[in-house]
Design a protein around this motif. Structure first.
Motif, PDB file in Angstrom:
ATOM      1  N   UNK A   1       0.814  -1.211   0.000  1.00  0.00           N
ATOM      2  CA  UNK A   1       0.000   0.000   0.000  1.00  0.00           C
ATOM      3  C   UNK A   1       0.850   1.264   0.000  1.00  0.00           C
TER       4      UNK A   1
ATOM      5  N   UNK B   1       1.585   1.893  -3.508  1.00  0.00           N
ATOM      6  CA  UNK B   1       0.369   2.391  -4.150  1.00  0.00           C
ATOM      7  C   UNK B   1       0.216   3.889  -3.880  1.00  0.00           C
ATOM      8  N   UNK B   2       0.538   4.285  -2.642  1.00  0.00           N
ATOM      9  CA  UNK B   2       0.440   5.703  -2.306  1.00  0.00           C
ATOM     10  C   UNK B   2       1.391   6.559  -3.113  1.00  0.00           C
TER      11      UNK B   2
ATOM     12  N   UNK C   1      -0.051   7.063  -6.422  1.00  0.00           N
ATOM     13  CA  UNK C   1      -1.118   8.061  -6.430  1.00  0.00           C
ATOM     14  C   UNK C   1      -0.530   9.466  -6.506  1.00  0.00           C
TER      15      UNK C   1
ATOM     16  N   UNK D   1      -3.847   9.191   4.624  1.00  0.00           N
ATOM     17  CA  UNK D   1      -3.510   7.840   4.175  1.00  0.00           C
ATOM     18  C   UNK D   1      -2.522   7.165   5.092  1.00  0.00           C
TER      19      UNK D   1
ATOM     20  N   UNK E   1      -2.830   3.761   7.220  1.00  0.00           N
ATOM     21  CA  UNK E   1      -1.887   2.644   7.064  1.00  0.00           C
ATOM     22  C   UNK E   1      -1.344   2.231   8.426  1.00  0.00           C
TER      23      UNK E   1
ATOM     24  N   UNK F   1      -3.907   0.254  10.085  1.00  0.00           N
ATOM     25  CA  UNK F   1      -3.977  -1.086   9.496  1.00  0.00           C
ATOM     26  C   UNK F   1      -2.820  -1.953   9.982  1.00  0.00           C
TER      27      UNK F   1
END
Lengths: 488, 106
Positions: free
Chosen positions: B29, B32-33, B36, B82, B86, B89
């Protein structure tokens, strides 16, 4: 370029953002109080925020701030905060653990900030305003979706929403860059669109292609917000995982924002909506295909769901499909029809989420089978739930029937100019019929299944009772009013 | 020598495609950030390039640069939210792999 600058400064006045400023003010006061006045119970914040949002909604009904979408957004925000007020038991357990209400204050204040963003979005006349106000809404929604940090589903919903939402933001903003590059301005206006396309037709189509790409990317960003077909993947997961008050906010207020944005993007093309014009043909085709795909995915996906929140997620995709049919008929009264449909959808969905939250708090489950036997144990509440789901399905004598009929009429109207859209009609019929099956699953669970021995009657909290009754009355009155009017 | 507009646009298009592909393909992730952010940077480059190209007599159209400043600010806000998610998570699952996000499914 100077005349564009003067145009920009003339477009917006401070006065038109008064409702948004009021909301931001209330939110700031609440956040400050949350930090410095520890003794106040957090539920007081929920009541203040909800009353504030509903008062601002009254402000947007009449006078100089009249705006249908603003009204709907404020109403939806107020009701979703009221739902959070009745949901404190679960909120406290999922945020701080136990019955401690530490850290729940922002949960009631943040929806107001998002609502202020929606109010700015409904006023937006250029893409900078669109982008900034849209981000105010989405950034707050990410926080709200992931707010229950002791709940695996909520964190997962927050991350999924953030990744997909940020991706759609990137797409939207890339589209905005190309819109500017091709037209030289960010203003959303039919004269800009027509000028840009005309220049393109003289100089062998190059500008027009770049411009169409820009518009396509902008539409993709808007489709994400409304949950239309290629960009719908986040909806079921986020709706299921997010806290129920947040899901309510996303389902009604955020969807209103999406359709306000879509209207703002589509309206400049309205003057071009003549059969034979290439751009109009393309737009009608694209909206027809997107509407069809959205209808099929939403309604067929909902058939097999057993979780009530997830079912409403798919249902919200399906309902967005019916609204998108209005956009196929570009030259029609798109904004008014969309508002009516959203009104019916909001009233019914809010009531449905209040019911789900009540069942979740007292029976500990969001599955459809948790609704079992409500017809026996709580006959009056069960009737209110029936009204809201019947309206979502489109049963006659509710508002849901009238707006769904308007969607069919809109398609039949546009078929007179674009006969190639005939294939959309059977899809609408089939998906509307599928709606009856899955909405009635909950009604069947309430009346056909026997309550088990340990099922006590639910005690209905005050706010839930008020809101569900008001929504049911509004749905029936608005649904029968045109009939009464026609008999007179 | 001035670099023509097309070069900037091709560069930003490539950057945007890499970002989009990364968001769709990568499993970590954090990566992925970054992807983005890359998509937003691509938009920024196009905006600044267009603002020069649309300008007259060496004066760019500042509208586009204003938007790119807004994008920078909002990207920062997005990253802070975000990263918070994270961290939450990671505390809950001890991993930042997106294939661990499997609680919610049909």
């Amino acid at each position: 370029m100077n005349d564009i600058a003067t145009y920009c400064s003339a477009t917006y006045t401070w006065g038109q953002f008064t409702p948004a400023f009021i909301l931001i003010g209330i939110a700031a006061v609440l956040l400050m109080a949350d930090t410095f006045i520890k003794a106040l119970p957090k539920r007081a914040y929920a009541l203040t925020a909800a009353i504030g949002a509903l008062l601002v909604a009254c402000l947007t009904v009449s006078g100089e701030h009249t705006n249908a979408y603003s009204f709907l957004a404020c109403l939806a925000t107020g009701l979703s905060i009221l739902l959070a007020y009745d949901y404190t038991k679960v909120s406290c357990a999922s945020i701080a653990g136990g019955s401690n209400d530490e850290g729940t204050g922002e949960f009631y204040a943040l929806p107001l900030v998002a609502c202020a963003g929606i109010l700015c979005l409904t006023q937006a006349a250029d893409l900078i305003m669109v982008f900034v106000s849209l981000e105010v809404v989405t950034l707050t929604s990410y926080v709200l979706a992931g707010y229950f940090r002791r709940n695996q589903g909520s964190i997962e919903a927050g991350i999924k929403y953030l990744v997909l939402g940020a991706m759609s933001t990137g797409i939207l903003v890339f589209g905005a860059a190309w819109y500017f590059g091709m037209s030289g301005t960010f203003i959303l206006d039919s004269s800009v669109v027509i000028d840009t396309l005309r220049v393109g037709s003289v100089a062998p189509g190059t500008v027009a292609i770049g411009f169409l790409m820009a518009v396509a990317l902008l539409f993709l960003g808007a489709f994400f917000k409304v949950g239309a077909a290629p960009m719908h993947v986040w909806i079921p997961d986020v709706y299921q995982g997010a806290p129920t008050p947040t899901t309510t906010f996303l389902a009604v207020a955020s969807k209103t924002a999406g359709f306000a944005l879509l209207c703002a993007l589509v309206v400049p093309f309205r003057d071009l909506a003549i059969p034979g014009v290439l751009v109009a043909d393309m737009l009608v085709c694209v909206f027809g295909i997107v509407a069809a795909a959205t209808l099929l995915i939403g309604n067929l996906g909902a058939l097999f769901q057993s979780n009530a929140k997830r079912l409403l997620g798919y249902s919200s995709i399906g309902q967005a499909g019916f609204i998108l049919v209005f956009f196929v008929n570009l030259s029609g009264p798109v904004e008014a029809l969309t508002f009516q449909y959203l009104m019916a959808y909001t009233l019914a969905t809010v009531a449905a989420f209040f019911a789900i939250a009540m069942v979740r708090t007292q029976r500990g489950s969001e599955e459809i089978c948790a609704f079992r036997g409500l017809g026996k144990t709580n006959p009056r509440t069960a009737f209110l739930i029936v009204v809201s789901f019947a309206s979502l399905a489109g049963v006659p004598l509710t508002m849901g029937f009238l707006v769904k009929m308007a969607s069919f009429i809109s398609l039949v109207t546009v078929m007179q100019s674009w006969t190639c859209l005939v294939w959309l009609l059977p899809i609408m019929v089939v998906t509307a019929a599928a709606g009856f099956y899955y909405y009635f699953k909950i009604i069947r669970a309430m009346y056909w299944e026997k309550p088990q021995a340990e099922d006590k009657p639910l005690c209905v909290p005050f706010c839930t009772a008020c809101v569900m009754t008001a929504c049911a009355i509004a749905l029936i009155v608005l649904g029968t009013w045109p009939l009464i009017g026609s008999f007179r | 020598m001035t670099i023509p507009l097309a070069h900037y646009l091709i560069f930003s298009g490539i950057l945007f495609s890499i970002g989009l592909a990364g968001v769709l393909i990568r499993r970590n992730i954090l990566v992925v950030f970054m992807c983005l952010e890359m998509m937003l940077s691509a938009a920024n480059i196009s905006l600044v390039a267009f603002s020069r190209a649309q300008g007259t007599e060496g004066i760019p159209v500042y509208d586009a640069q204003v938007l790119s400043l807004f994008i920078v600010a909002i990207a920062a806000a997005e990253v802070s939210i975000g990263l918070a998610l994270i961290v939450a998570m990671f505390r809950a699952r001890r991993t930042v792999d997106s294939s661990a996000l499997n609680t919610l499914k049909d």
